[in-house]
Design an enzyme around this catalytic site. Structure first.
Site, PDB file in Angstrom:
ATOM      1  N   CYS A   1     -29.805 -15.409  22.189  1.00  0.00           N
ATOM      2  CA  CYS A   1     -28.707 -15.557  23.156  1.00  0.00           C
ATOM      3  C   CYS A   1     -29.271 -15.797  24.550  1.00  0.00           C
ATOM      4  O   CYS A   1     -30.097 -15.030  25.027  1.00  0.00           O
ATOM      5  CB  CYS A   1     -27.853 -14.293  23.136  1.00  0.00           C
ATOM      6  SG  CYS A   1     -26.701 -14.209  24.515  1.00  0.00           S
TER       7      CYS A   1
ATOM      8  N   CYS B   1     -28.403 -12.657  26.970  1.00  0.00           N
ATOM      9  CA  CYS B   1     -28.921 -11.297  26.775  1.00  0.00           C
ATOM     10  C   CYS B   1     -30.097 -11.023  27.729  1.00  0.00           C
ATOM     11  O   CYS B   1     -30.806 -11.942  28.130  1.00  0.00           O
ATOM     12  CB  CYS B   1     -29.389 -11.105  25.323  1.00  0.00           C
ATOM     13  SG  CYS B   1     -28.064 -10.614  24.190  1.00  0.00           S
TER      14      CYS B   1
ATOM     15  N   HIS C   1     -24.463  -7.584  23.945  1.00  0.00           N
ATOM     16  CA  HIS C   1     -24.050  -8.862  23.362  1.00  0.00           C
ATOM     17  C   HIS C   1     -22.695  -8.759  22.650  1.00  0.00           C
ATOM     18  O   HIS C   1     -21.976  -9.737  22.511  1.00  0.00           O
ATOM     19  CB  HIS C   1     -25.122  -9.324  22.370  1.00  0.00           C
ATOM     20  CG  HIS C   1     -24.888 -10.686  21.805  1.00  0.00           C
ATOM     21  ND1 HIS C   1     -25.196 -11.839  22.498  1.00  0.00           N
ATOM     22  CD2 HIS C   1     -24.335 -11.084  20.619  1.00  0.00           C
ATOM     23  CE1 HIS C   1     -24.863 -12.891  21.756  1.00  0.00           C
ATOM     24  NE2 HIS C   1     -24.344 -12.471  20.614  1.00  0.00           N
TER      25      HIS C   1
ATOM     26  N   ASN D   1     -13.378 -17.515  29.383  1.00  0.00           N
ATOM     27  CA  ASN D   1     -13.011 -18.173  28.129  1.00  0.00           C
ATOM     28  C   ASN D   1     -13.553 -17.318  27.025  1.00  0.00           C
ATOM     29  O   ASN D   1     -14.767 -17.140  26.931  1.00  0.00           O
ATOM     30  CB  ASN D   1     -13.693 -19.536  28.007  1.00  0.00           C
ATOM     31  CG  ASN D   1     -12.906 -20.634  28.652  1.00  0.00           C
ATOM     32  OD1 ASN D   1     -11.701 -20.504  28.870  1.00  0.00           O
ATOM     33  ND2 ASN D   1     -13.573 -21.714  28.964  1.00  0.00           N
TER      34      ASN D   1
ATOM     35  N   SER E   1     -18.953 -21.203  24.759  1.00  0.00           N
ATOM     36  CA  SER E   1     -20.166 -21.691  24.113  1.00  0.00           C
ATOM     37  C   SER E   1     -21.082 -20.546  23.690  1.00  0.00           C
ATOM     38  O   SER E   1     -22.065 -20.752  23.008  1.00  0.00           O
ATOM     39  CB  SER E   1     -20.917 -22.626  25.068  1.00  0.00           C
ATOM     40  OG  SER E   1     -21.126 -21.974  26.301  1.00  0.00           O
TER      41      SER E   1
ATOM     42  N   HIS F   1     -21.549 -13.857  23.916  1.00  0.00           N
ATOM     43  CA  HIS F   1     -21.910 -12.747  24.821  1.00  0.00           C
ATOM     44  C   HIS F   1     -20.832 -12.656  25.914  1.00  0.00           C
ATOM     45  O   HIS F   1     -20.608 -13.626  26.634  1.00  0.00           O
ATOM     46  CB  HIS F   1     -23.283 -13.015  25.444  1.00  0.00           C
ATOM     47  CG  HIS F   1     -23.858 -11.831  26.148  1.00  0.00           C
ATOM     48  ND1 HIS F   1     -25.063 -11.267  25.800  1.00  0.00           N
ATOM     49  CD2 HIS F   1     -23.385 -11.087  27.176  1.00  0.00           C
ATOM     50  CE1 HIS F   1     -25.312 -10.238  26.598  1.00  0.00           C
ATOM     51  NE2 HIS F   1     -24.298 -10.113  27.438  1.00  0.00           N
TER      52      HIS F   1
ATOM     53  N   HIS G   1     -18.801 -12.797  28.940  1.00  0.00           N
ATOM     54  CA  HIS G   1     -19.139 -13.273  30.287  1.00  0.00           C
ATOM     55  C   HIS G   1     -17.957 -14.021  30.894  1.00  0.00           C
ATOM     56  O   HIS G   1     -17.008 -14.367  30.201  1.00  0.00           O
ATOM     57  CB  HIS G   1     -20.354 -14.210  30.219  1.00  0.00           C
ATOM     58  CG  HIS G   1     -20.085 -15.517  29.517  1.00  0.00           C
ATOM     59  ND1 HIS G   1     -20.008 -15.628  28.145  1.00  0.00           N
ATOM     60  CD2 HIS G   1     -19.852 -16.765  30.008  1.00  0.00           C
ATOM     61  CE1 HIS G   1     -19.765 -16.890  27.813  1.00  0.00           C
ATOM     62  NE2 HIS G   1     -19.652 -17.599  28.923  1.00  0.00           N
TER      63      HIS G   1
ATOM     64  N   GLN H   1     -16.896 -16.942  34.300  1.00  0.00           N
ATOM     65  CA  GLN H   1     -17.448 -17.943  35.213  1.00  0.00           C
ATOM     66  C   GLN H   1     -16.781 -17.784  36.560  1.00  0.00           C
ATOM     67  O   GLN H   1     -15.629 -17.351  36.646  1.00  0.00           O
ATOM     68  CB  GLN H   1     -17.238 -19.347  34.663  1.00  0.00           C
ATOM     69  CG  GLN H   1     -17.940 -19.562  33.334  1.00  0.00           C
ATOM     70  CD  GLN H   1     -17.907 -21.014  32.912  1.00  0.00           C
ATOM     71  OE1 GLN H   1     -18.298 -21.910  33.654  1.00  0.00           O
ATOM     72  NE2 GLN H   1     -17.412 -21.261  31.721  1.00  0.00           N
TER      73      GLN H   1
ATOM     74  N   HIS I   1      -2.650 -12.368  41.239  1.00  0.00           N
ATOM     75  CA  HIS I   1      -2.211 -12.223  39.844  1.00  0.00           C
ATOM     76  C   HIS I   1      -3.259 -12.858  38.931  1.00  0.00           C
ATOM     77  O   HIS I   1      -4.151 -13.573  39.398  1.00  0.00           O
ATOM     78  CB  HIS I   1      -0.841 -12.884  39.630  1.00  0.00           C
ATOM     79  CG  HIS I   1      -0.824 -14.350  39.931  1.00  0.00           C
ATOM     80  ND1 HIS I   1      -0.751 -14.863  41.207  1.00  0.00           N
ATOM     81  CD2 HIS I   1      -0.877 -15.422  39.106  1.00  0.00           C
ATOM     82  CE1 HIS I   1      -0.752 -16.177  41.162  1.00  0.00           C
ATOM     83  NE2 HIS I   1      -0.833 -16.552  39.905  1.00  0.00           N
TER      84      HIS I   1
END
Ligand SMILES: [Zn+2]
Ligand SMILES: [Zn+2]
Ligand SMILES: [Zn+2]
Length: 349
Positions: A52, A55, A115, A155, A163, A166, A168, A170, A298
């Site tokens: 990963c 990680c 992970h 996402n 993709s 793990h 996360h 953005q 919101h």
């Protein structure tokens, strides 16, 4: 106001944030729900995955190595969609071929070294670190002189195009306001001009008095299936106090935001007893904007699932060409989410 006809009459509902409409067809779901429940337990998923790129200690795509981080971890995306210093570009051909430079900073933020640990299964203290990471990043990017907007989003799940499993998020800063922010900004301003009050403060008040679409709440936040929801289990997370950004939240509210994230995502996972996919993100006041005082913090959750872990809603046909449409009413979706156990299915014995 009599809202009973909404239960069985086809109609369209107005979204006051975007100015768009959604068609609701309740007569199509009067049949009982018979979707099958598929369990895909992830209790035994590994805490660490050698391959990963998120990680701790592992190599990323560009050859850099992640530090052996022990809480949250943020880095500039190795495949950033936007760059901070692109060449100048400006095209306006007959008002038809129009393009301009867009500057941006795209970052990735890991929620924890684990992970396998998704938001609904994190503890309150660790979730608070995630909230603090969002606030630190928003503050830091607000200091970039050309930045006008910061978008924090997650996402989750391969179905949403994530993709890497793990957990996360953005964080993107851009020099222009993106489409959604432009629309909502105009709606906030227009509503305040007309009514001398805040669009979402009023909406929170109505939803909390009707209680038909409220899923969960605490002292600082409430989560509803919005009246105008397009996705079957779409929700809107609203601050009860009129604040424009994550950084405006006080210490108590930051803890309660962590609590709210856990409440709604636990219900999502419990719905089909899977790790529930979604796209979610916060809408905060645009940076350096005089009129931004009308903005109300919101978050939107947009999950793609319809009836089970495998039946997905697609925005195709009429929805792609004309207008979105839904069968299950927002009230029925809220009722289902509200009834679900508050404890995550993997944490029950
Ligand atoms: Zn990982
Ligand atoms: Zn407000
Ligand atoms: Zn919004």
């Amino acid at each position: 106001m009599d809202l009973t006809p909404l239960k069985d009459t086809p109609h369209r509902r107005f979204n006051p944030l975007t100015g768009e409409w959604v068609i609701v067809s309740p007569h199509r779901t009067l049949r009982p729900w018979q979707g099958k429940v598929e369990k895909s337990a992830t209790r035994d998923a590994p805490h660490y995955e050698p391959n990963c790129y998120l990680c701790p200690g592992n190599a990323r795509a560009d050859g850099a190595h992640n530090p052996p981080y022990s809480s949250t971890f943020v880095f500039d995306n190795d495949f950033a969609a936007l760059l901070p210093n692109p060449a100048d570009l400006s095209i306006a051909e007959a008002g038809l071929l129009v393009a301009e430079t867009e500057r941006g900073i795209c970052r990735v933020g890991c929620f924890s070294p684990r992970h396998d640990l998704t938001i609904p299964r994190m503890c309150a203290a660790d979730l608070r670190l995630v909230v603090d990471m969002w606030i630190d990043q928003s503050n830091e990017l607000a200091g970039v002189p050309w930045a006008r907007h910061v978008q924090v989003f997650e996402n989750r799940g391969a179905m949403m195009g994530a993709s890497n499993p793990h957990p996360h998020c953005q964080i993107w800063a851009t020099a222009h306001l993106p489409n959604q922010a432009v629309r909502e900004q105009a709606s906030f301003e227009q509503y305040t001009r007309k009514n001398s009050s805040c669009l979402l403060c009023e909406y929170v008040r109505i939803e909390r008095s009707l209680r038909e679409r409220v899923i969960c709440e605490n002292d600082a936040f409430v989560v509803v299936v919005p009246f105008w929801a397009v996705w079957p289990y779409e929700t809107l997370l609203l601050s009860k106090r009129h604040v424009g950004s994550l950084a405006d939240l006080n210490t108590g509210e930051r803890d309660l935001l962590a609590d709210t994230l856990k409440m709604i995502t636990t219900r999502y996972d419990n719905l089909f007893e899977i790790s529930f996919p979604y796209s979610m993100g916060f809408h905060q006041r645009p940076l350096r904007d005089q009129a931004g005082g009308d903005w109300h913090l919101h978050a939107h959750y947009y999950p793609p699932l319809l009836r089970s872990a495998t039946v997905q809603k697609f925005m195709v046909g009429y929805e792609m060409l004309a207008s979105p449409q839904r069968d299950i009413t927002p009230e029925a979706a809220a009722e289902r989410l509200r009834q679900l156990p508050k404890v995550h299915f993997l944490d029950r014995s």
